[in-house]
Design a protein around this motif. Structure first.
Motif, short mmCIF file in Angstrom:
data_model
loop_
_atom_site.label_atom_id
_atom_site.label_comp_id
_atom_site.label_asym_id
_atom_site.label_seq_id
_atom_site.Cartn_x
_atom_site.Cartn_y
_atom_site.Cartn_z
N LEU A 27 0.83 -1.21 0.00
CA LEU A 27 0.00 0.00 0.00
C LEU A 27 0.87 1.26 0.00
O LEU A 27 0.56 2.23 -0.70
CB LEU A 27 -0.94 0.01 1.21
N ILE A 87 0.88 4.21 -2.89
CA ILE A 87 0.66 5.63 -2.59
C ILE A 87 1.83 6.47 -3.10
O ILE A 87 1.63 7.55 -3.66
CB ILE A 87 0.45 5.83 -1.07
N LEU A 134 -2.17 12.24 -5.09
CA LEU A 134 -3.09 12.01 -3.97
C LEU A 134 -2.72 12.83 -2.75
O LEU A 134 -3.53 13.02 -1.85
CB LEU A 134 -3.11 10.52 -3.60
N LEU A 192 -9.18 7.12 0.83
CA LEU A 192 -8.17 7.81 1.63
C LEU A 192 -8.03 9.27 1.23
O LEU A 192 -7.92 10.15 2.08
CB LEU A 192 -6.81 7.10 1.49
N ALA A 193 -8.04 9.52 -0.05
CA ALA A 193 -7.92 10.91 -0.52
C ALA A 193 -9.13 11.75 -0.10
O ALA A 193 -9.00 12.95 0.13
CB ALA A 193 -7.77 10.93 -2.04
N ARG A 202 1.61 7.47 -6.61
CA ARG A 202 0.51 8.39 -6.95
C ARG A 202 0.65 9.69 -6.17
O ARG A 202 -0.16 9.99 -5.28
CB ARG A 202 -0.83 7.72 -6.62
N LEU A 213 -7.79 -1.49 -5.24
CA LEU A 213 -6.81 -0.54 -4.73
C LEU A 213 -7.23 0.89 -5.08
O LEU A 213 -7.10 1.79 -4.26
CB LEU A 213 -5.43 -0.85 -5.31
N ASP A 214 -7.76 1.09 -6.28
CA ASP A 214 -8.21 2.43 -6.67
C ASP A 214 -9.31 2.94 -5.75
O ASP A 214 -9.33 4.12 -5.38
CB ASP A 214 -8.72 2.42 -8.12
N LEU A 258 -7.70 3.93 -2.37
CA LEU A 258 -6.96 5.19 -2.50
C LEU A 258 -7.90 6.38 -2.63
O LEU A 258 -7.64 7.44 -2.08
CB LEU A 258 -5.99 5.10 -3.67
#
Length: 125
Positions: A17, A21, A27, A122-123, A24, A115-116, A119
């Motif tokens: 993970l 991150i 994010l 989280l964002a 990316r 996973l998308d 994420l």
């Protein structure tokens, strides 16, 4: 930049993970690995995390993730708590829903989600 603490004893999972991150940067998330269940609260506090991602399948000092959520809320009242739960474990699902209803956690995601999706959650927190 939000600091995201991955609270788990599963190093492969946490490192994966964190790598996702870091790949990316748009994010604006910084991964923090909190892998020692004996000092979870101390590590979270010292790291100054904004979001805690708690792997509910792990067992902490008192054997429950809900108690961990309570202690995190006391030490880091502004930290958002996102629980990762196995979809095929009814006891864990119930515990997570109860934790959210009681205000001990903010949201949850199933382990088998993409996973998308994780994420994006989280964002958004």
């Amino acid at each position: 930049m939000k600091r995201v603490g991955f609270i788990t004893t599963n190093r492969v999972f946490a490192q994966g993970l964190a790598a996702a991150i870091k790949n990316r940067p748009e994010l604006k998330l910084e991964p923090i690995l909190i892998l020692n269940s004996q000092q979870t609260i101390l590590d979270a506090d010292l790291s100054g995390i904004d979001i805690a991602v708690i792997d509910v399948t792990d067992r902490y000092e008192d054997r429950t993730s809900c108690s961990l959520c309570e202690r995190l809320r006391k030490v880091l009242p502004n930290c958002r708590l996102l629980l990762l739960v196995a979809q095929n474990h009814p006891e864990e699902r119930k515990a997570v829903i109860d934790a959210i209803r009681q205000g001990l956690a903010d949201d949850f995601v199933f382990h088998d989600t993409s996973l998308d999706y994780l994420l994006a959650k989280l964002a958004a927190l």
